[in-house]
Write a protein that holds these residues in place. Structure first.
Motif, PDB file in Angstrom:
ATOM      1  N   LEU A  23       0.522  -1.345   0.231  1.00 13.23           N
ATOM      2  CA  LEU A  23       0.506  -0.545   0.215  1.00 13.23           C
ATOM      3  C   LEU A  23       0.557   1.076   0.078  1.00 13.23           C
ATOM      4  O   LEU A  23       0.871   2.090  -0.437  1.00 13.23           O
ATOM      5  CB  LEU A  23      -0.756  -0.231   1.060  1.00 13.23           C
ATOM      6  N   ALA A  24       2.008   1.743   0.952  1.00 14.82           N
ATOM      7  CA  ALA A  24       2.657   2.338   1.190  1.00 14.82           C
ATOM      8  C   ALA A  24       3.722   2.471  -0.622  1.00 14.82           C
ATOM      9  O   ALA A  24       3.623   3.395  -1.019  1.00 14.82           O
ATOM     10  CB  ALA A  24       3.142   2.225   2.192  1.00 14.82           C
ATOM     11  N   ILE A  25       3.641   1.675  -0.500  1.00 17.89           N
ATOM     12  CA  ILE A  25       5.657   1.843  -1.856  1.00 17.89           C
ATOM     13  C   ILE A  25       4.855   1.896  -3.294  1.00 17.89           C
ATOM     14  O   ILE A  25       4.561   2.449  -4.430  1.00 17.89           O
ATOM     15  CB  ILE A  25       6.559   0.800  -1.624  1.00 17.89           C
ATOM     16  N   TYR A  26       3.774   1.059  -3.298  1.00 15.63           N
ATOM     17  CA  TYR A  26       3.187   0.523  -5.139  1.00 15.63           C
ATOM     18  C   TYR A  26       1.943   1.920  -5.280  1.00 15.63           C
ATOM     19  O   TYR A  26       1.670   2.580  -6.040  1.00 15.63           O
ATOM     20  CB  TYR A  26       2.467  -0.137  -5.306  1.00 15.63           C
ATOM     21  N   LEU A  27       0.907   2.091  -3.818  1.00 15.00           N
ATOM     22  CA  LEU A  27      -0.421   2.660  -4.062  1.00 15.00           C
ATOM     23  C   LEU A  27       0.382   4.179  -3.950  1.00 15.00           C
ATOM     24  O   LEU A  27      -0.592   4.905  -3.446  1.00 15.00           O
ATOM     25  CB  LEU A  27      -1.012   2.339  -3.476  1.00 15.00           C
ATOM     26  N   LYS A  28       1.522   3.987  -2.658  1.00 15.14           N
ATOM     27  CA  LYS A  28       1.897   5.516  -1.938  1.00 15.14           C
ATOM     28  C   LYS A  28       0.969   6.524  -1.163  1.00 15.14           C
ATOM     29  O   LYS A  28       0.282   7.311  -1.111  1.00 15.14           O
ATOM     30  CB  LYS A  28       1.823   7.112  -3.411  1.00 15.14           C
ATOM     31  N   MET A  29      -0.258   5.247  -0.050  1.00 13.56           N
ATOM     32  CA  MET A  29      -1.129   5.835   0.424  1.00 13.56           C
ATOM     33  C   MET A  29      -0.319   6.260   1.784  1.00 13.56           C
ATOM     34  O   MET A  29       0.731   5.942   2.111  1.00 13.56           O
ATOM     35  CB  MET A  29      -1.073   4.187   0.536  1.00 13.56           C
ATOM     36  N   PRO A  30      -1.320   7.300   1.923  1.00  9.48           N
ATOM     37  CA  PRO A  30      -0.513   7.867   3.256  1.00  9.48           C
ATOM     38  C   PRO A  30      -0.383   7.141   4.579  1.00  9.48           C
ATOM     39  O   PRO A  30      -2.202   6.269   4.259  1.00  9.48           O
ATOM     40  CB  PRO A  30      -0.887   9.111   3.119  1.00  9.48           C
ATOM     41  N   ILE A  31      -0.422   7.650   5.468  1.00 10.54           N
ATOM     42  CA  ILE A  31       0.164   6.407   6.655  1.00 10.54           C
ATOM     43  C   ILE A  31      -1.159   6.516   8.005  1.00 10.54           C
ATOM     44  O   ILE A  31      -1.183   5.597   7.498  1.00 10.54           O
ATOM     45  CB  ILE A  31       1.257   6.882   7.776  1.00 10.54           C
ATOM     46  N   VAL A  32      -1.806   7.324   7.587  1.00 16.51           N
ATOM     47  CA  VAL A  32      -2.895   7.764   7.684  1.00 16.51           C
ATOM     48  C   VAL A  32      -4.029   6.791   7.491  1.00 16.51           C
ATOM     49  O   VAL A  32      -5.396   5.997   8.490  1.00 16.51           O
ATOM     50  CB  VAL A  32      -3.670   8.790   8.439  1.00 16.51           C
ATOM     51  N   GLY A  33      -3.793   6.946   6.482  1.00 20.24           N
ATOM     52  CA  GLY A  33      -4.791   5.929   4.918  1.00 20.24           C
ATOM     53  C   GLY A  33      -4.791   4.304   4.718  1.00 20.24           C
ATOM     54  O   GLY A  33      -5.110   3.479   5.097  1.00 20.24           O
ATOM     55  N   ILE A  34      -3.280   4.011   5.420  1.00 21.30           N
ATOM     56  CA  ILE A  34      -2.733   2.567   5.523  1.00 21.30           C
ATOM     57  C   ILE A  34      -3.337   1.918   6.995  1.00 21.30           C
ATOM     58  O   ILE A  34      -4.084   1.186   7.489  1.00 21.30           O
ATOM     59  CB  ILE A  34      -1.439   2.683   5.596  1.00 21.30           C
ATOM     60  N   SER A  35      -3.446   3.400   7.650  1.00 21.01           N
ATOM     61  CA  SER A  35      -4.256   2.717   9.034  1.00 21.01           C
ATOM     62  C   SER A  35      -5.335   2.062   9.177  1.00 21.01           C
ATOM     63  O   SER A  35      -5.877   1.843   9.967  1.00 21.01           O
ATOM     64  CB  SER A  35      -3.700   3.662  10.066  1.00 21.01           C
ATOM     65  N   LEU A  36      -6.477   3.495   8.545  1.00 21.00           N
ATOM     66  CA  LEU A  36      -7.510   2.991   8.187  1.00 21.00           C
ATOM     67  C   LEU A  36      -7.850   1.436   7.216  1.00 21.00           C
ATOM     68  O   LEU A  36      -8.561   0.780   8.527  1.00 21.00           O
ATOM     69  CB  LEU A  36      -8.355   4.703   7.849  1.00 21.00           C
ATOM     70  N   VAL A  37      -7.094   1.421   6.818  1.00 22.78           N
ATOM     71  CA  VAL A  37      -7.465  -0.045   6.375  1.00 22.78           C
ATOM     72  C   VAL A  37      -7.179  -1.115   7.044  1.00 22.78           C
ATOM     73  O   VAL A  37      -7.853  -2.439   7.482  1.00 22.78           O
ATOM     74  CB  VAL A  37      -5.984  -0.042   5.211  1.00 22.78           C
ATOM     75  N   GLY A  38      -5.896  -0.753   8.260  1.00 28.99           N
ATOM     76  CA  GLY A  38      -5.534  -1.741   8.881  1.00 28.99           C
ATOM     77  C   GLY A  38      -6.980  -1.822   9.921  1.00 28.99           C
ATOM     78  O   GLY A  38      -6.905  -3.048  10.405  1.00 28.99           O
ATOM     79  N   LEU A  39      -7.187  -1.179  10.437  1.00 27.31           N
ATOM     80  CA  LEU A  39      -8.213  -0.943  11.321  1.00 27.31           C
ATOM     81  C   LEU A  39      -9.090  -1.805  10.739  1.00 27.31           C
ATOM     82  O   LEU A  39      -9.956  -2.141  12.058  1.00 27.31           O
ATOM     83  CB  LEU A  39      -8.650   0.209  11.689  1.00 27.31           C
ATOM     84  N   ALA A  40     -10.105  -1.694  10.351  1.00 31.89           N
ATOM     85  CA  ALA A  40     -10.703  -2.362   8.985  1.00 31.89           C
ATOM     86  C   ALA A  40     -10.440  -3.798   9.150  1.00 31.89           C
ATOM     87  O   ALA A  40     -11.396  -3.995   9.738  1.00 31.89           O
ATOM     88  CB  ALA A  40     -11.256  -1.994   7.810  1.00 31.89           C
ATOM     89  N   ILE A  41      -9.551  -3.885   8.961  1.00 34.90           N
ATOM     90  CA  ILE A  41      -9.224  -5.349   8.831  1.00 34.90           C
ATOM     91  C   ILE A  41      -9.105  -6.277  10.362  1.00 34.90           C
ATOM     92  O   ILE A  41      -9.898  -7.065  10.636  1.00 34.90           O
ATOM     93  CB  ILE A  41      -7.483  -6.169   8.262  1.00 34.90           C
ATOM     94  N   ALA A  42      -8.503  -5.052  11.311  1.00 31.14           N
ATOM     95  CA  ALA A  42      -8.397  -5.253  12.577  1.00 31.14           C
ATOM     96  C   ALA A  42      -9.650  -5.689  13.326  1.00 31.14           C
ATOM     97  O   ALA A  42     -10.172  -6.027  14.209  1.00 31.14           O
ATOM     98  CB  ALA A  42      -7.486  -4.373  13.318  1.00 31.14           C
ATOM     99  N   LEU A  43     -10.381  -4.910  12.830  1.00 31.36           N
ATOM    100  CA  LEU A  43     -12.153  -4.806  13.581  1.00 31.36           C
ATOM    101  C   LEU A  43     -12.596  -6.721  12.936  1.00 31.36           C
ATOM    102  O   LEU A  43     -13.280  -6.675  13.740  1.00 31.36           O
ATOM    103  CB  LEU A  43     -12.982  -3.654  12.834  1.00 31.36           C
ATOM    104  N   ILE A  44     -12.441  -6.596  11.618  1.00 28.54           N
ATOM    105  CA  ILE A  44     -12.939  -7.654  11.184  1.00 28.54           C
ATOM    106  C   ILE A  44     -12.627  -9.219  11.918  1.00 28.54           C
ATOM    107  O   ILE A  44     -13.344  -9.998  12.505  1.00 28.54           O
ATOM    108  CB  ILE A  44     -12.909  -8.110   9.684  1.00 28.54           C
TER     109      ILE A  44
END
Lengths: 262, 257
Positions: free
Chosen positions: B212-233
């Protein structure tokens, strides 16, 4: 009852502000735990000077756990001592020793490592761009984390040891889930925050490429990932972090002087 | 300048107290950089130095007395020296790294000095002088705040002049090497984290974050949110079975694991 409630809050306030500030090689948080419990002990053993002394000496023993999860233990402790007075002290002592290990394991990851990684990464990222907002977010998060002391104390007090196994499973599930979030952030950090720049440039006619752009064509982030892997391996071999840092310093200076790394 | 120096010194004494006591976040390297920057009137430099040092330590603190470099105090001292001597932030970071390694050694002194407080408290307990136990806790707290306070005090009193002239003597090979090291050192923080986290069980998520960081260049807050979603599931799935268990067990006997 309301008088007692105020007392509990006093115990928690003492723990929150001064919890681990008396850490020492001999008894770790023993003094801090006693200090926090003193108002309760004074009240609980009001009419029993001998009991008071025994209680204080019991609490002064070795204690070491994550300051964030200690309130749960203190809640159980207060509940037991209130009912059992001096008769409960032996059990209290055993309980403290038995719980501090598992709760430190969970507490260190759930309350320290993972939130600090996530909020630290966000704060640092924004800071490098000159934006202080991440720091403010982190201060707010830190305060909220600290406030969990009160509910954790209450859960411990109300449920005693009974609830322990179920709260343990909940906390474990929470830790696992939070670890996933933490690891994703770590993956992102390895990709973006570790900077390894090759110094050499490749020239052929008009074509000029830097070392990093050549590597990027194979896989972006290859060098940082490799460096993280090496360090992870070294730490896994029980090389102390301090030595790993010194190794990095020496290798950096040498490779920089040899014009391999910029 | 005098007021600024005094504020820096006061903050120096607060850092280590907050680290062991209230943990309000004001003892984190990046926040230390910000606050020192605010006091010294150059927020940007403070944020840069603090942010860089933050990445070197990440979620690692001194669990159970293990020695971890004190990047918090180092961020404060590095920021202070950089701004006071009008250097570039890179120099401040290069100075902060050895300072962080030195202050860990001071921390060992505190752990030892506090044994005195513990033993005195035990003595007072024997004498029935319980009030003094409080004072032993406060004395130990003072020792704890000395760990960051004294180095900062010394830096402010002796530092800028000495360090200013010292900086001019740093050879190019050393400052260049330290700059390289500043880029690589976050890898140590990350490596330490991976030791603490369940890396083997959840290795895939590191790859997801990396991609997510290196290919999609997503900022860290965005990555945290994706991570949060997976964590909740994951959390929901893991507790589903237990909830059913708990209902039958409520008010009953021990629950088996």
């Amino acid at each position: 009852m309301s008088k007692m409630k105020k007392l509990y809050r006093k115990v928690m306030n003492r723990w929150i502000v001064f919890g681990a500030t008396s850490l020492n090689y001999e008894k770790y948080e023993g003094l801090g735990y006693t200090y926090a419990m003193l108002p309760f002990i004074e009240e609980n053993y009001k009419d029993d000077p001998k009991g008071k002394e025994t209680a204080i000496k019991t609490q002064l023993q070795f204690f070491n756990t994550t300051p964030y999860t200690a309130p749960f233990i203190m809640g159980i402790d207060v509940g037991m001592e209130e009912k059992g007075k001096t008769a409960s002290l032996e059990a209290v002592s055993a309980l403290k020793t038995g719980l501090m290990g598992p709760l430190a394991g969970i507490g260190d990851s759930l309350f320290v490592t993972i939130p600090w990684t996530i909020f630290g990464a966000i704060a640092a990222n924004m800071a490098l761009q000159g934006n202080p907002f991440g720091c403010i977010l982190w201060i707010i998060a830190s305060i909220l984390l600290r406030l969990t002391a009160y509910p954790l104390f209450n859960v411990g007090y109300r449920s005693g040891t009974k609830m322990l196994s179920s709260i343990n499973t909940t906390l474990k599930a929470l830790t696992n889930a939070a670890s996933v979030l933490g690891l994703m952030v770590v993956g992102a950090l390895a990709a973006t925050m570790v900077k390894v720049n090759l110094a050499f440039t490749f020239k052929q006619g008009k074509l000029m490429m830097t070392g990093n752009s050549i590597l990027d064509q194979i896989m972006p982030g290859l060098l940082p990932a490799a460096v993280v892997a090496i360090i992870y391996y070294l730490l896994g071999k029980k090389v102390k972090p301090l030595y790993v840092i010194l190794i990095v310093l020496v290798v950096s200076v040498v490779l920089n002087a040899m014009h391999i790394l910029a | 300048m005098l007021l600024r120096n005094i504020l820096i010194i006061i903050y120096g004494f607060i850092i280590n107290f907050d680290k062991e006591g209230p943990k309000l976040g004001i003892s984190q390297p990046v926040v230390a950089g910000l606050i020192a920057g605010l006091i010294m009137g150059d927020v940007k430099t403070g944020l840069y130095i603090g942010g860089t040092l933050q990445l070197m330590t990440l979620g690692i603190t001194s669990f159970g007395g293990a020695s971890v470099p004190d990047y918090q105090t180092a961020a404060l001292i590095g920021t202070y020296l950089t701004i006071a001597t009008h250097q570039s932030a890179a120099i401040g970071i290069a100075l902060a790294i050895p300072i962080a390694l030195l202050i860990v050694q001071v921390d060992v002194l505190k752990w030892s000095a506090n044994i005195f407080c513990q033993q005195r408290a035990e003595k007072y307990a024997n004498q029935g002088n319980y009030r003094m136990i409080n004072w032993m806790q406060y004395l130990a707290t003072l020792f704890t705040s000395f760990v960051s306070g004294i180095p900062v005090l010394l830096t402010v009193v002796l530092g800028p002049k000495i360090v200013g002239s010292f900086i001019n003597y740093i050879p190019a090979w050393l400052s260049g090497g330290l700059k390289t090291a500043a880029g690589i050192l976050p890898a140590v923080g990350i490596g330490m984290l991976l030791q603490y986290l369940p890396t083997r069980d959840y290795f895939s998520y590191i790859i997801i974050g990396f991609v997510l960081a290196i290919y999609l260049k997503m900022p860290i807050v965005g990555i945290s949110l994706v991570g949060l979603a997976i964590a909740l599931i994951l959390y929901k799935n893991q507790t589903k079975g237990n909830n059913a268990n708990q209902e039958t067990v409520t008010g009953g006997s021990d629950e088996d694991e």
